[in-house]
Write an enzyme that holds these catalytic residues in place. Structure first.
Site, PDB file in Angstrom:
ATOM      1  N   HIS A   1     -13.891   9.037 -24.632  1.00  0.00           N
ATOM      2  CA  HIS A   1     -12.800   8.560 -25.489  1.00  0.00           C
ATOM      3  C   HIS A   1     -12.528   9.712 -26.460  1.00  0.00           C
ATOM      4  CE1 HIS A   1     -16.528   7.847 -27.619  1.00  0.00           C
ATOM      5  NE2 HIS A   1     -15.833   7.935 -28.729  1.00  0.00           N
TER       6      HIS A   1
ATOM      7  N   CYS B   1     -19.523   4.091 -26.822  1.00  0.00           N
ATOM      8  CA  CYS B   1     -19.337   5.554 -26.854  1.00  0.00           C
ATOM      9  C   CYS B   1     -19.941   6.187 -25.608  1.00  0.00           C
ATOM     10  CB  CYS B   1     -19.982   6.160 -28.104  1.00  0.00           C
ATOM     11  SG  CYS B   1     -19.219   5.561 -29.612  1.00  0.00           S
TER      12      CYS B   1
ATOM     13  N   GLU C   1     -14.717  11.620 -38.278  1.00  0.00           N
ATOM     14  CA  GLU C   1     -14.545  11.252 -36.871  1.00  0.00           C
ATOM     15  C   GLU C   1     -13.493  10.132 -36.737  1.00  0.00           C
ATOM     16  OE1 GLU C   1     -17.795   9.026 -35.206  1.00  0.00           O
ATOM     17  OE2 GLU C   1     -17.741  10.184 -33.345  1.00  0.00           O
TER      18      GLU C   1
ATOM     19  N   HIS D   1     -14.803  13.081 -26.345  1.00  0.00           N
ATOM     20  CA  HIS D   1     -16.239  13.277 -26.116  1.00  0.00           C
ATOM     21  C   HIS D   1     -16.812  12.026 -25.457  1.00  0.00           C
ATOM     22  CE1 HIS D   1     -17.922  11.567 -30.219  1.00  0.00           C
ATOM     23  NE2 HIS D   1     -16.976  10.807 -29.747  1.00  0.00           N
TER      24      HIS D   1
ATOM     25  N   HIS E   1     -10.862  11.387 -30.506  1.00  0.00           N
ATOM     26  CA  HIS E   1     -10.623  11.231 -31.939  1.00  0.00           C
ATOM     27  C   HIS E   1      -9.681  12.318 -32.456  1.00  0.00           C
ATOM     28  CE1 HIS E   1     -13.865   8.323 -32.179  1.00  0.00           C
ATOM     29  NE2 HIS E   1     -14.708   9.174 -31.612  1.00  0.00           N
TER      30      HIS E   1
ATOM     31  N   ASP F   1      -9.992  22.289 -30.112  1.00  0.00           N
ATOM     32  CA  ASP F   1      -8.787  21.453 -30.153  1.00  0.00           C
ATOM     33  C   ASP F   1      -8.230  21.221 -28.744  1.00  0.00           C
ATOM     34  OD1 ASP F   1      -6.691  19.991 -31.269  1.00  0.00           O
ATOM     35  OD2 ASP F   1      -5.384  21.737 -31.309  1.00  0.00           O
ATOM     36  N   HIS F   2      -7.832  19.980 -28.488  1.00  0.00           N
ATOM     37  CA  HIS F   2      -7.277  19.607 -27.179  1.00  0.00           C
ATOM     38  C   HIS F   2      -8.246  19.910 -26.046  1.00  0.00           C
ATOM     39  CE1 HIS F   2      -3.676  18.696 -29.394  1.00  0.00           C
ATOM     40  NE2 HIS F   2      -3.160  18.160 -28.305  1.00  0.00           N
TER      41      HIS F   2
END
Lengths: 140, 140, 140, 140, 140, 140
Positions: free
Chosen positions: D39, D33, D130, D14, D41, D79-80
């Protein structure tokens, strides 16, 4: 209302001993935690703020501001200390993790309330883990 | 050859300070770990034995015997102590986690070797975690 | 009011099977947890007491007393057992983790209430982790 | 009433950036951020259902049904992915973990309510971790 | 010889994609890790130094010096980045965790070797955890 | 040479009992692990492959292929079983975690060696965690 929790760590020593009690009573109540030279822990502190999410930033609280307060008011005072000998409050109050937890809550509440950026968020809970086997929580 | 690792925990205080060094040198080398009254940790100790698996029992080592030695020779001596003040060795040796790790290895090696039940197993490694951010290993 | 949580561990087997249901229904409801010989878990039990902090001791509850009750009433009965075959209650009640959690709560509530030392503290919550992926909580 | 919590994991990217704010304001509010390429998580999602325990099955909720809804409505979508670029909602809403947490709650509430098998259970809480240092909770 | 391991964390995005392979081949080799906009992880980096314990300080290596090198050469370059887009090396090398691990090893080796304070210690191993389910180790 | 480790989990029951030993001997050797109906664990299995990194893919081994072999040869055979009663081998071999660990190593070695995609990688180690307090490793 979203709950945001931030985790911090500090290492400190303490001795559980109440000078108002007889030696045998201290030994009975505190067991090996009453050993004369104390012992120590890696404390894990979790601070939970509760608040609405700001529609502009998408955040419930400014984490950098929270980090600043916790660093200055808690970690700088407690980390790498012997609680009984280095911290004024615990010269007269037994530094059980219950008491440390309530003290951290009180200090954070006072300093977070006076933050200009806090909006509608408020301190919800402080959780303090003493060992892998026990932790304490206080909500005021 | 199977490696069997058993995990133990103890809580202790220490202060990193070498009386043979000047105060400024102690402060430079050890930073806040040199604070006069010390601080503490929840140490996590892992003891690894290496040995063949006994075809009768299906085991590489008698865990109860290992627990007995570790309890008596390590935990009973170090748990809930201030290492510098309560443990003879660390009155003259700086209780860095490196030194504690090597001392634990030496003590366990000596006492495990004299166990009648040890068969062909031998102490392979001692690992000592000081905080969530660092740990030390020693294999003799 | 401080919440004090203590963590315990036990290893046990169980089989999820309701003899009042048809075999296909048992298979449908419980999936592989219905396998005839059962399977097992390392259960992680967390017991939370709520109470005011005693101004003399600085503690919310006597941990040694809590440990004694949990050891005798829970761990000694459930650890290293097959819940369905070794524990009377679970010969007729399906030992889902929901049911084990409620049973542990009931037993602890009864025995903690009759402790002379309990003061104003009371059992607040029982949390039982079955695997790394799920846990259950009961507050009465 | 038993609370049943199930843990899931997903990996996503994100970038925290509000196009309605000036670049310096974005940098001030979001710090690193706000880096242009984002970046990521390993998010840990915990979904808590609350409900009575069914006396026949001994269960509070059908975990397989819960897994199906979470897989289809949350993991398959998030996801991904790069949340800002792959997920429609987060093209216009800043994907702070607060906002992701509330979105997951809303989606799960809607789809769990329409499950025929849900009985009296209801979604109680969504918790989204997170990093190792912070997590967020939303209860509607 | 003592092994000292220090743990660090960083959050980054990556996309597994080799421009020298056909799209279907990229999809086959990398699966969902080939999604066009990438995804991310909380990487856990462990750096292990091996060395004798200095008899004066009781330490195998100066942790503050190690922290300084890792911060400057690894965390400042990789944390809160999209590895493929922000880091020069990974514009041409696929940022699999294998490759990131070897790159970190190489960079640390070079900079640790030129530290005046390193004594006889040397870099022994770099371990990089990508998710809760996998990690990679490289010893040169 | 990079070491790649993948983590898996399974839940199973076992009873430690050697029918070739007298009952008192079984009780002495295995303690409560000899209880007649057995008990169980959440086993954590780590499989480590060693190999050079392929310059085209940047990977040391195909994780999907590894997952397929582990699922079929280990998890499908051991998960949600009573090892002594459901798994042929452990009807005659005591299912200590040492023995389970060596058996998993042998099965994986055989099936991974016959994988067409394995390149120069080979099985390096199997690690099996039985409880939070002990784990076993086998390297052949």
């Amino acid at each position: 209302m979203v709950y945001l929790t931030r985790r911090y760590r500090f290492a400190a020593s303490h001795r559980l001993h109440n000078p108002g009690l007889a030696p045998e009573e201290n030994a009975r109540v505190y067991g090996k935690c009453n050993n004369p030279y104390g012992h120590g822990h890696n404390y894990v502190l979790e601070v939970t703020m509760a608040g609405p999410v700001d529609s502009g930033t998408g955040m419930a609280f400014d984490l950098a501001a929270l980090d600043g307060v916790v660093q200055r008011e808690v970690l700088d005072r407690l980390d790498h200390t012997h609680l009984n000998l280095d911290v004024d409050l615990f010269k007269t109050v037994v530094p059980t993790t219950e008491n440390v937890c309530m003290e951290v809550y009180g200090v954070l509440r006072k300093h977070l309330e006076s933050l200009p950026s806090r909006g509608q968020a408020r301190l919800h809970k402080v959780r303090l883990e003493e060992t892998n086997s026990n932790y304490f929580e206080y909500e005021g």
